[in-house]
Design a protein around this motif. Structure first.
Motif, PDB file in Angstrom:
ATOM      1  N   GLN A   1      32.283  31.279  53.022  1.00 52.40           N
ATOM      2  CA  GLN A   1      33.438  31.705  52.242  1.00 52.40           C
ATOM      3  C   GLN A   1      33.019  32.589  51.078  1.00 52.40           C
ATOM      4  N   LEU A   2      31.902  32.214  50.482  1.00 50.22           N
ATOM      5  CA  LEU A   2      31.443  32.946  49.300  1.00 50.22           C
ATOM      6  C   LEU A   2      31.100  34.387  49.638  1.00 50.22           C
ATOM      7  N   ARG A   3      30.577  34.581  50.829  1.00 52.94           N
ATOM      8  CA  ARG A   3      30.201  35.948  51.210  1.00 52.94           C
ATOM      9  C   ARG A   3      31.410  36.871  51.123  1.00 52.94           C
ATOM     10  N   THR A   4      32.531  36.419  51.676  1.00 55.19           N
ATOM     11  CA  THR A   4      33.740  37.243  51.619  1.00 55.19           C
ATOM     12  C   THR A   4      34.251  37.369  50.193  1.00 55.19           C
ATOM     13  N   LEU A   5      34.286  36.232  49.483  1.00 51.54           N
ATOM     14  CA  LEU A   5      34.799  36.254  48.115  1.00 51.54           C
ATOM     15  C   LEU A   5      33.955  37.170  47.238  1.00 51.54           C
ATOM     16  N   ALA A   6      32.637  37.023  47.336  1.00 56.89           N
ATOM     17  CA  ALA A   6      31.756  37.829  46.485  1.00 56.89           C
ATOM     18  C   ALA A   6      31.928  39.307  46.804  1.00 56.89           C
ATOM     19  N   GLY A   7      32.014  39.619  48.093  1.00 56.35           N
ATOM     20  CA  GLY A   7      32.215  41.015  48.481  1.00 56.35           C
ATOM     21  C   GLY A   7      33.449  41.588  47.816  1.00 56.35           C
ATOM     22  N   THR A   8      34.555  40.861  47.923  1.00 55.67           N
ATOM     23  CA  THR A   8      35.806  41.342  47.336  1.00 55.67           C
ATOM     24  C   THR A   8      35.704  41.435  45.821  1.00 55.67           C
ATOM     25  N   TYR A   9      35.139  40.419  45.209  1.00 57.05           N
ATOM     26  CA  TYR A   9      35.077  40.407  43.755  1.00 57.05           C
ATOM     27  C   TYR A   9      34.182  41.504  43.208  1.00 57.05           C
ATOM     28  N   LEU A  10      33.040  41.704  43.847  1.00 57.72           N
ATOM     29  CA  LEU A  10      32.129  42.741  43.358  1.00 57.72           C
ATOM     30  C   LEU A  10      32.725  44.133  43.547  1.00 57.72           C
ATOM     31  N   ASN A  11      33.506  44.308  44.610  1.00 55.24           N
ATOM     32  CA  ASN A  11      34.207  45.588  44.767  1.00 55.24           C
ATOM     33  C   ASN A  11      35.219  45.778  43.647  1.00 55.24           C
ATOM     34  N   TYR A  12      35.821  44.684  43.239  1.00 59.38           N
ATOM     35  CA  TYR A  12      36.763  44.750  42.128  1.00 59.38           C
ATOM     36  C   TYR A  12      36.032  45.141  40.833  1.00 59.38           C
ATOM     37  N   LEU A  13      34.827  44.626  40.634  1.00 59.22           N
ATOM     38  CA  LEU A  13      34.067  44.994  39.438  1.00 59.22           C
ATOM     39  C   LEU A  13      33.627  46.452  39.501  1.00 59.22           C
TER      40      LEU A  13
ATOM     41  N   GLY B   1      42.050  33.280  35.675  1.00 61.19           N
ATOM     42  CA  GLY B   1      43.247  33.840  35.041  1.00 61.19           C
ATOM     43  C   GLY B   1      43.198  35.334  34.787  1.00 61.19           C
ATOM     44  N   GLN B   2      41.984  35.870  34.634  1.00 60.13           N
ATOM     45  CA  GLN B   2      41.937  37.249  34.165  1.00 60.13           C
ATOM     46  C   GLN B   2      41.781  38.267  35.279  1.00 60.13           C
ATOM     47  N   VAL B   3      41.603  37.771  36.495  1.00 60.69           N
ATOM     48  CA  VAL B   3      41.287  38.710  37.569  1.00 60.69           C
ATOM     49  C   VAL B   3      42.503  39.498  38.020  1.00 60.69           C
ATOM     50  N   GLY B   4      42.285  40.760  38.344  1.00 56.10           N
ATOM     51  CA  GLY B   4      43.387  41.677  38.620  1.00 56.10           C
ATOM     52  C   GLY B   4      44.266  41.408  39.814  1.00 56.10           C
ATOM     53  N   THR B   5      43.736  41.566  41.031  1.00 55.28           N
ATOM     54  CA  THR B   5      44.660  41.595  42.160  1.00 55.28           C
ATOM     55  C   THR B   5      45.064  40.192  42.623  1.00 55.28           C
ATOM     56  N   VAL B   6      46.245  40.141  43.227  1.00 53.84           N
ATOM     57  CA  VAL B   6      46.797  38.877  43.715  1.00 53.84           C
ATOM     58  C   VAL B   6      45.910  38.303  44.806  1.00 53.84           C
ATOM     59  N   GLU B   7      45.447  39.166  45.680  1.00 54.03           N
ATOM     60  CA  GLU B   7      44.625  38.719  46.805  1.00 54.03           C
ATOM     61  C   GLU B   7      43.376  38.022  46.284  1.00 54.03           C
ATOM     62  N   LEU B   8      42.768  38.623  45.271  1.00 56.76           N
ATOM     63  CA  LEU B   8      41.544  38.065  44.717  1.00 56.76           C
ATOM     64  C   LEU B   8      41.807  36.709  44.075  1.00 56.76           C
ATOM     65  N   ARG B   9      42.938  36.617  43.385  1.00 54.16           N
ATOM     66  CA  ARG B   9      43.272  35.343  42.741  1.00 54.16           C
ATOM     67  C   ARG B   9      43.448  34.248  43.784  1.00 54.16           C
ATOM     68  N   HIS B  10      44.100  34.608  44.896  1.00 58.15           N
ATOM     69  CA  HIS B  10      44.287  33.619  45.964  1.00 58.15           C
ATOM     70  C   HIS B  10      42.955  33.164  46.524  1.00 58.15           C
ATOM     71  N   ARG B  11      42.079  34.143  46.783  1.00 56.01           N
ATOM     72  CA  ARG B  11      40.767  33.792  47.357  1.00 56.01           C
ATOM     73  C   ARG B  11      39.987  32.891  46.411  1.00 56.01           C
TER      74      ARG B  11
END
Lengths: 424, 224
Positions: free
Chosen positions: B53-65, B123-133
């Motif tokens: 799960q972390l692999r997907t989450l980290a990928g998305t989050y780091l793209n957000y950064l 709380g501070q993260v931008g996109t809805v998708e990211l918050r859900h993940r």
């Protein structure tokens, strides 16, 4: 040697692996800027590090910035000039980083480049069975998407009541909000959306609506599609009115759409009125059709406005009866002729039974037997039309055929027919 | 089923027990160890699932950064502040020599802390998708913490005292600027990843040590 001592001390200090808390400082730190503006940023390295301005370089979102845009402002301060900035690549801010020569990161600053929000537009709402309210809107400009823009939907009863804030966002897309309860009927609501980001705030125009005017409901349940007897071009559609609104006084309009299985074009039947059944006509025989129905609960509690169409029901499939005239897939080329002929023959045999003597065991079965024999003896199909009369004569004696020209009568029995030429 | 306590036979014995006798195993001391064995297996499975799960989450989050955070060779300095996040890296001999209790306690403490930090991220993260993940991942991570607690209690070890709930860990001021916060987030995800790799090895080790010998003994006692 004394010269080595400070060097040794420095090495020891570095070896202790205690990084300086903040090796460098960037100014401005995390600024917010309008698209198209320019920026000059400076990186000042901590004195401990013994780095000079010429040992530094800048990157923006991972890309090295050209040295031509650098200026050394002091022994430990390097500046960079950025012109005509585009909107931020990501909402978390563009990463402007000050590096030492070996690539190590000394400091960074997040640039937020975008536009102030404009008034949100196109507010549209609907209420499911008068129990809740969902509203959607569109951002006023695309520029807002470079920055994180917060949208707040607010509503209040006209003429009195305080402002309420919607809490459940993103229920029907990114720009939507859902109000689940405590909604009043018969008094209009004032609804508006506020957009805010780092660069400013904007408030949409106020939309006024009565819950009863924007009611939608569930799609009709129990949609059944069935054939109409043997009719090849008709199907009968039946459904129930949505149960959730059965206690409320409303007129309900329905709409049907249908299509052929392998087509994507829907035909819509609009004038269904408020009955719960309908007959589709003019259809193709032997075809599978998909049918959907939807409902519009207009006129709830005397509301004059049209309601909102529900979703379409799940498609229901049914097929029209296959006509015998239609060329079947199973029969070979002579098939079309065959079925017409069979019908005629059946009718003929029926007539013969009534009007002749000694042909009581005459039936289509006899004809079939003869056909089988015909195939075995490799006769061509062109002769099919004429043979039955010859056969008849063999079994029944002379019979005057009602329509066809008199066939040649063979005095021999069936199988012997092969010997004779019966070609006409 | 053989009565030797060697690993492969032990596993076979354990399998026999699982397949044939599980409903009939009486509530002796044996079931506690049997329970621990299953808990350890479940915890191991959970770490592998979280890793995935972390692999997907980290990928998305780091793209957000944004770049350079999502570049594969990105290696920012760990500033003094970042030391707050418990490190999974440990000397090999030290790791081998850990008692079961110490091993489990280290995992428990680390994930409790990491969970706190992750929740702070939410709380501070931008996109809805990211918050859900993130929310989903936090729930799973909470499950892991509880699972480890379950193993510890079934083996009779006391739970380490530590940050129990969601409030921000003491003495951890918010990062002074947004860029430093991005670096903290990066290291948080990195450390989470390293811990999950390490935990898989920790629980694999525990798996081998805890159930088979005990189960075999139980089966001896019951005349198998």
């Amino acid at each position: 040697m004394p010269a080595l001592l400070p060097l040794l001390l420095l090495c020891l200090r570095l070896l202790r692996a205690e990084p300086p808390a903040y090796p460098a400082v960037i100014s401005p730190q995390d600024p917010t800027l309008l698209i198209g503006s320019s920026l000059t940023a400076t990186c000042t390295v901590s004195a401990d590090l013994r780095l000079r301005a010429q040992d530094l370089y800048w990157t923006l979102n991972g890309r090295r910035l050209p040295a031509a845009s650098y200026t050394a402002l002091g022994p430990t301060t390097l500046s960079v000039a950025l012109a005509r900035l585009n909107g931020s690549r990501q909402q978390s801010g563009d990463n402007l980083v000050c590096h030492s020569r070996d690539g190590g990161i000394l400091a960074g600053s997040c640039l937020y480049v975008g536009l102030p929000p404009e008034k949100p537009v196109n507010i549209s709402c609907w209420s499911k069975n008068m129990k809740d309210l969902t509203c959607t809107w569109a951002p006023g400009t695309e520029g807002e998407t470079f920055l994180h823009t917060n949208y707040t939907l607010k509503y209040k009863l006209r003429w009195y009541g305080r402002d309420n804030t919607c809490q459940e966002y993103h229920t029907a897309g990114p720009y939507s909000c859902h109000i689940p309860k405590d909604l009043a009927l018969f008094t209009p609501y004032e609804i508006w959306v506020e957009a805010s980001n780092r660069l400013g705030v904007a408030v949409s125009d106020v939309v006024m609506l009565d819950i009863l005017d924007v009611v939608t409901t569930d799609p009709p349940s129990d949609v059944h599609v069935s054939r109409v007897g043997d009719l090849e071009d008709q199907l009968s559609v039946r459904w129930s009115s949505p149960p959730a609104l059965k206690d409320f006084l409303f007129q309900a309009k329905y709409q049907i759409q249908y299509r052929v299985e392998d087509s994507s074009e829907w035909k819509v039947v609009d004038d269904v009125g408020n009955q719960t059944s309908c007959r589709l006509a003019g259809l193709r025989p032997g075809t599978v059709y998909f049918v959907q129905v939807r409902c519009n609960p207009f006129g709830i509690y005397g509301s004059k406005k049209a309601g909102i169409w529900s979703d379409w029901s799940n498609p229901t499939a049914a097929s029209t009866p296959r006509s015998e005239r239609t060329a079947g897939g199973c029969d070979p080329k002579g098939g079309e002729q065959n079925t017409t002929l069979r019908r005629e023959l059946k009718q003929f045999f029926g007539w013969v039974k009534k009007h002749s003597y000694g042909c009581s065991n005459l039936s289509i079965k006899l004809y079939d037997q003869w056909r089988v024999w015909l195939q075995k003896s490799h006769k061509t199909r062109n002769q099919v039309g004429k043979e039955p009369f010859t056969l008849l004569s063999a079994h029944c004696g002379a019979v005057d055929p009602p329509v066809s020209p008199s066939p040649r009568v063979a005095s021999k029995q069936g199988p012997a027919l092969s010997a004779g030429s019966t070609r006409r | 089923c053989a009565l030797r306590a060697r690993d492969s036979w032990g596993i076979f014995a354990f399998l026999c027990a699982a397949l044939c006798n599980l409903p009939a195993v009486p509530a002796l001391n044996g079931t506690e160890e049997l329970g621990a064995g299953q808990s350890i297996q479940k915890t191991y499975d959970l770490t592998r699932y979280l890793e995935h799960q972390l692999r997907t989450l980290a990928g998305t989050y780091l793209n957000y950064l944004g770049p350079p955070f999502n570049e594969p060779d990105f290696n920012p300095p760990r500033l003094a502040r970042a030391e707050q996040v418990p490190s999974a890296t440990v000397d090999l001999d030290l790791w081998r020599g850990l008692t079961d209790n110490a091993r489990l306690a280290a995992n428990y403490r680390a994930y409790s802390r990491l969970l706190c930090y992750l929740r702070g991220l939410d709380g501070q993260v931008g996109t809805v998708e990211l918050r859900h993940r993130l929310g989903h991942f936090c729930s799973s991570l909470q499950g892991l913490v509880l699972s480890i607690a379950g193993v510890m209690s079934s083996l009779g070890y006391p739970l380490p005292a530590g940050p129990a709930g969601p409030p921000a860990p003491p003495g951890a001021p918010a990062a002074p600027n947004d860029f430093l916060k991005k670096m903290d987030d990066f290291w948080l995800l990195k450390e989470l990843q390293t811990w999950l790799w390490r935990s898989a090895k920790d629980f694999n080790r525990l798996k081998k040590k805890v159930p088979p010998a005990v189960v075999t003994l139980r089966m001896e006692a019951r005349g198998f």
